[in-house]
Design a protein around this motif. Structure first.
Motif, PDB file in Angstrom:
ATOM      1  N   VAL A 206     -14.676 -50.761  -4.149  1.00 27.30           N
ATOM      2  CA  VAL A 206     -15.107 -49.821  -3.112  1.00 27.30           C
ATOM      3  C   VAL A 206     -14.579 -50.205  -1.730  1.00 27.30           C
ATOM      4  O   VAL A 206     -14.005 -49.377  -1.008  1.00 27.30           O
ATOM      5  CB  VAL A 206     -16.641 -49.703  -3.095  1.00 27.30           C
ATOM      6  N   ASP A 207     -14.750 -51.471  -1.320  1.00 27.75           N
ATOM      7  CA  ASP A 207     -14.356 -51.866   0.037  1.00 27.75           C
ATOM      8  C   ASP A 207     -12.857 -51.698   0.266  1.00 27.75           C
ATOM      9  O   ASP A 207     -12.418 -51.241   1.329  1.00 27.75           O
ATOM     10  CB  ASP A 207     -14.767 -53.312   0.309  1.00 27.75           C
ATOM     11  N   VAL A 208     -12.055 -52.072  -0.715  1.00 27.94           N
ATOM     12  CA  VAL A 208     -10.598 -51.952  -0.577  1.00 27.94           C
ATOM     13  C   VAL A 208     -10.185 -50.484  -0.572  1.00 27.94           C
ATOM     14  O   VAL A 208      -9.334 -50.064   0.231  1.00 27.94           O
ATOM     15  CB  VAL A 208      -9.892 -52.731  -1.700  1.00 27.94           C
ATOM     16  N   ASN A 209     -10.788 -49.684  -1.433  1.00 30.58           N
ATOM     17  CA  ASN A 209     -10.455 -48.258  -1.467  1.00 30.58           C
ATOM     18  C   ASN A 209     -10.841 -47.550  -0.170  1.00 30.58           C
ATOM     19  O   ASN A 209     -10.159 -46.618   0.263  1.00 30.58           O
ATOM     20  CB  ASN A 209     -11.129 -47.589  -2.664  1.00 30.58           C
ATOM     21  N   LYS A 210     -11.931 -47.984   0.445  1.00 26.92           N
ATOM     22  CA  LYS A 210     -12.319 -47.424   1.746  1.00 26.92           C
ATOM     23  C   LYS A 210     -11.271 -47.735   2.812  1.00 26.92           C
ATOM     24  O   LYS A 210     -10.942 -46.889   3.644  1.00 26.92           O
ATOM     25  CB  LYS A 210     -13.677 -47.983   2.181  1.00 26.92           C
ATOM     26  N   LEU A 211     -10.726 -48.955   2.772  1.00 33.46           N
ATOM     27  CA  LEU A 211      -9.710 -49.335   3.760  1.00 33.46           C
ATOM     28  C   LEU A 211      -8.421 -48.553   3.532  1.00 33.46           C
ATOM     29  O   LEU A 211      -7.783 -48.103   4.493  1.00 33.46           O
ATOM     30  CB  LEU A 211      -9.453 -50.837   3.709  1.00 33.46           C
ATOM     31  N   ILE A 212      -8.030 -48.373   2.275  1.00 34.65           N
ATOM     32  CA  ILE A 212      -6.836 -47.567   1.977  1.00 34.65           C
ATOM     33  C   ILE A 212      -7.034 -46.135   2.479  1.00 34.65           C
ATOM     34  O   ILE A 212      -6.124 -45.527   3.063  1.00 34.65           O
ATOM     35  CB  ILE A 212      -6.536 -47.585   0.466  1.00 34.65           C
ATOM     36  N   SER A 213      -8.230 -45.583   2.286  1.00 40.52           N
ATOM     37  CA  SER A 213      -8.537 -44.236   2.785  1.00 40.52           C
ATOM     38  C   SER A 213      -8.441 -44.178   4.304  1.00 40.52           C
ATOM     39  O   SER A 213      -7.918 -43.213   4.877  1.00 40.52           O
ATOM     40  CB  SER A 213      -9.937 -43.831   2.322  1.00 40.52           C
ATOM     41  N   LEU A 214      -8.916 -45.227   4.966  1.00 34.15           N
ATOM     42  CA  LEU A 214      -8.844 -45.288   6.434  1.00 34.15           C
ATOM     43  C   LEU A 214      -7.390 -45.321   6.902  1.00 34.15           C
ATOM     44  O   LEU A 214      -7.019 -44.650   7.880  1.00 34.15           O
ATOM     45  CB  LEU A 214      -9.598 -46.524   6.927  1.00 34.15           C
ATOM     46  N   LEU A 215      -6.543 -46.065   6.206  1.00 35.27           N
ATOM     47  CA  LEU A 215      -5.121 -46.125   6.561  1.00 35.27           C
ATOM     48  C   LEU A 215      -4.471 -44.756   6.400  1.00 35.27           C
ATOM     49  O   LEU A 215      -3.652 -44.341   7.227  1.00 35.27           O
ATOM     50  CB  LEU A 215      -4.407 -47.158   5.687  1.00 35.27           C
ATOM     51  N   LYS A 216      -4.829 -44.046   5.337  1.00 43.84           N
ATOM     52  CA  LYS A 216      -4.296 -42.694   5.145  1.00 43.84           C
ATOM     53  C   LYS A 216      -4.668 -41.791   6.308  1.00 43.84           C
ATOM     54  O   LYS A 216      -3.841 -41.014   6.813  1.00 43.84           O
ATOM     55  CB  LYS A 216      -4.829 -42.107   3.835  1.00 43.84           C
ATOM     56  N   LYS A 217      -5.922 -41.866   6.757  1.00 44.47           N
ATOM     57  CA  LYS A 217      -6.367 -41.023   7.868  1.00 44.47           C
ATOM     58  C   LYS A 217      -5.680 -41.401   9.173  1.00 44.47           C
ATOM     59  O   LYS A 217      -5.560 -40.577  10.074  1.00 44.47           O
ATOM     60  CB  LYS A 217      -7.891 -41.113   8.005  1.00 44.47           C
ATOM     61  N   LEU A 218      -5.218 -42.653   9.250  1.00 43.58           N
ATOM     62  CA  LEU A 218      -4.452 -43.095  10.417  1.00 43.58           C
ATOM     63  C   LEU A 218      -3.007 -42.591  10.373  1.00 43.58           C
ATOM     64  O   LEU A 218      -2.260 -42.784  11.329  1.00 43.58           O
ATOM     65  CB  LEU A 218      -4.445 -44.625  10.486  1.00 43.58           C
ATOM     66  N   GLY A 219      -2.627 -41.973   9.266  1.00 49.41           N
ATOM     67  CA  GLY A 219      -1.281 -41.446   9.147  1.00 49.41           C
ATOM     68  C   GLY A 219      -0.343 -42.297   8.329  1.00 49.41           C
ATOM     69  O   GLY A 219       0.854 -41.985   8.215  1.00 49.41           O
ATOM     70  N   VAL A 220      -0.847 -43.384   7.737  1.00 50.87           N
ATOM     71  CA  VAL A 220      -0.002 -44.228   6.888  1.00 50.87           C
ATOM     72  C   VAL A 220       0.280 -43.496   5.578  1.00 50.87           C
ATOM     73  O   VAL A 220      -0.633 -42.960   4.945  1.00 50.87           O
ATOM     74  CB  VAL A 220      -0.690 -45.582   6.607  1.00 50.87           C
ATOM     75  N   LYS A 221       1.540 -43.457   5.189  1.00 49.36           N
ATOM     76  CA  LYS A 221       1.922 -42.839   3.917  1.00 49.36           C
ATOM     77  C   LYS A 221       1.643 -43.833   2.789  1.00 49.36           C
ATOM     78  O   LYS A 221       2.198 -44.937   2.779  1.00 49.36           O
ATOM     79  CB  LYS A 221       3.398 -42.445   3.930  1.00 49.36           C
ATOM     80  N   VAL A 222       0.776 -43.446   1.872  1.00 47.19           N
ATOM     81  CA  VAL A 222       0.357 -44.327   0.780  1.00 47.19           C
ATOM     82  C   VAL A 222       0.752 -43.691  -0.546  1.00 47.19           C
ATOM     83  O   VAL A 222       0.454 -42.520  -0.791  1.00 47.19           O
ATOM     84  CB  VAL A 222      -1.163 -44.563   0.812  1.00 47.19           C
ATOM     85  N   GLU A 223       1.424 -44.469  -1.401  1.00 46.06           N
ATOM     86  CA  GLU A 223       1.793 -43.979  -2.730  1.00 46.06           C
ATOM     87  C   GLU A 223       1.367 -45.006  -3.768  1.00 46.06           C
ATOM     88  O   GLU A 223       1.674 -46.196  -3.651  1.00 46.06           O
ATOM     89  CB  GLU A 223       3.302 -43.748  -2.825  1.00 46.06           C
TER      90      GLU A 223
END
Length: 436
Positions: free
Chosen positions: A48-65
């Protein structure tokens, strides 16, 4: 709210693979903000904690694949700085403690970084002074809104300096380090944390083009560079999970093999469990725990006084495993004093163990004496609630060893740090059911 239903008293058997390290992942994921180039990260735990951080990075505009299970690419070439001042960010950023580590990279690369007061485990005060005092010494201007509990730092260009940290904070060191790699000139960070996960961050940053020396020591020397490039990185196995499985094997008299543990990065963790009388065997890069059918006996100090196990900054014993040590001691032969120095609320879960029949004297918020049962009296099943990640797993281990059927509520706390824990335990013979 989810619940685990656990039928205890059964021996387990088999192999279990530790997940990628949670505490490393939170640092490494924030470091992707330091470069516009592609960063590939492997062995990311699905928690959960790591997935929340990945979601936060996406909202910051980081392209995640997502490439495969545990493997992702990140490209921070179009970061949305306006999101940092939005109402939604003030909600999202409070969701996890690790969000604080986006501040250093954002400040270094873009000249400003903001964060609402982050959440996390309710284990006592967890101040942020070390983070912001370090960034201020690098030349940042600090601001704080008391009403909104919102922090901010700004600087046109950070400048290297010498600093002696008041505490060897792991996340504080990581935040300051990530800011210093893009600062002008040389930065010396003394009393730096030197955990293996922090060493991993240093190695990753150096592969990206940073110039960090003193890796593994408590003095880091950072020569600032103008920019960083992309890289590929693999997480270490989670040492807290490894310690949890050692404790689980002993408590349930089970024979378990913990695979691919990265022995060289475990420090004194194996030896600390040996002091409780637990046999920890090295087999290549695996740990083998034989079935302790005759129990295990706590050592005394050389002068015969009661063994004390306490937490300390690395290479001392990690505070995240003291809860596990405490629950394992409840069925040992002998007594031990557990001294939790760093967090004043972390031992309060012992009332649940006392309800189960454990002999524990809570001396004060930081110390508990455990008198082991030596299996002459098993723990009794009960209903309990997980207060935080590590206490939750300790209660889960207690329930798996107890006589009868227990329930643990608020298991979202456990899911924050342990990947698919019920499925993985069932694979080695545990009788555990998730009820949503």
């Amino acid at each position: 709210m989810g619940t685990f239903k656990i039928e205890g008293g059964h021996q387990l058997k088999g192999k279990i693979q530790p997940q990628g390290a949670k505490n490393e992942a939170l640092q490494i994921l924030c470091a992707v903000l330091l470069t516009p180039e592609l960063v590939t990260i492997n062995n990311i735990p699905d928690i959960v904690d790591v997935n929340k951080l990945i979601s936060l990075l996406k909202k910051l505009g980081v392209k995640v694949e997502k490439l495969a299970k545990g493997s992702y690419t990140f490209k921070a070439d179009n970061v949305d700085l306006d999101y940092l001042e939005s109402d939604q960010f003030k909600i999202d950023g409070r969701g996890l403690r690790g969000s604080i580590m986006i501040v250093g990279p954002l400040l270094a690369r873009f000249g400003r970084g903001y964060i609402p007061k982050p959440g996390g485990d309710k284990i006592g005060r967890r101040r942020l002074d070390t983070h912001f005092e370090g960034l201020i010494k690098l030349g940042a201007k600090f601001g704080y809104s008391k009403e909104e509990q919102f922090y901010g730092v700004e600087a046109k260009r950070l400048k290297g300096t010498y600093m002696l940290l008041e505490e060897a904070s792991v996340t504080g060191t990581a935040n300051i380090l990530m800011a210093a790699v893009l600062a002008e000139g040389q930065t010396t960070i003394y009393n730096a944390a030197c955990e293996p996960y922090l060493q991993q961050l240093c190695k990753m940053l150096n592969r990206m083009g940073a110039k960090i020396s003193g890796v593994g020591s408590n003095m880091l020397i950072v020569d600032g560079v103008d920019s960083l490039g992309g890289t590929e990185h693999r997480m270490l196995p989670d040492m807290i999970e490894i310690g949890s499985w050692i404790g689980l094997a002993a408590m349930t008299k089970s024979e378990l093999t913990i695979t691919n543990v990265s022995w060289n990065d475990l420090g004194i963790i194996p030896e600390t469990f040996r002091k409780l009388g637990i046999t920890v065997e090295k087999q290549g890069d695996d740990i083998h725990i034989p079935a302790h059918t005759d129990g295990y006996e706590i050592q005394s100090f050389i002068d015969g006084s009661i063994l004390t196990i306490s937490d300390a900054p690395w290479p001392g014993f990690t505070p995240d495993l003291l809860s596990i040590i405490l629950v394992v001691a409840t069925q040992a032969r002998g007594s031990v004093l557990i001294h939790q120095k760093m967090f004043e609320s972390r031992l309060f879960f012992v009332d649940k163990l006392i309800d189960m029949g454990a002999k524990i004297i809570l001396c004060d918020p930081h110390r508990a004496t455990v008198i082991g049962h030596d299996y002459k009296s098993t723990l009794k099943a009960t209903t309990m609630t997980s207060p935080d990640i590590r206490a939750g797993v300790s209660l889960l281990i207690a329930a798996l060893s107890a006589k009868g059927t227990s329930t643990i509520q608020n298991i979202e706390q456990i899911d924050r740090g342990y990947e698919n824990i019920d499925e993985r335990l069932r694979a080695i013979g545990a009788r555990i059911e998730r009820i949503n």
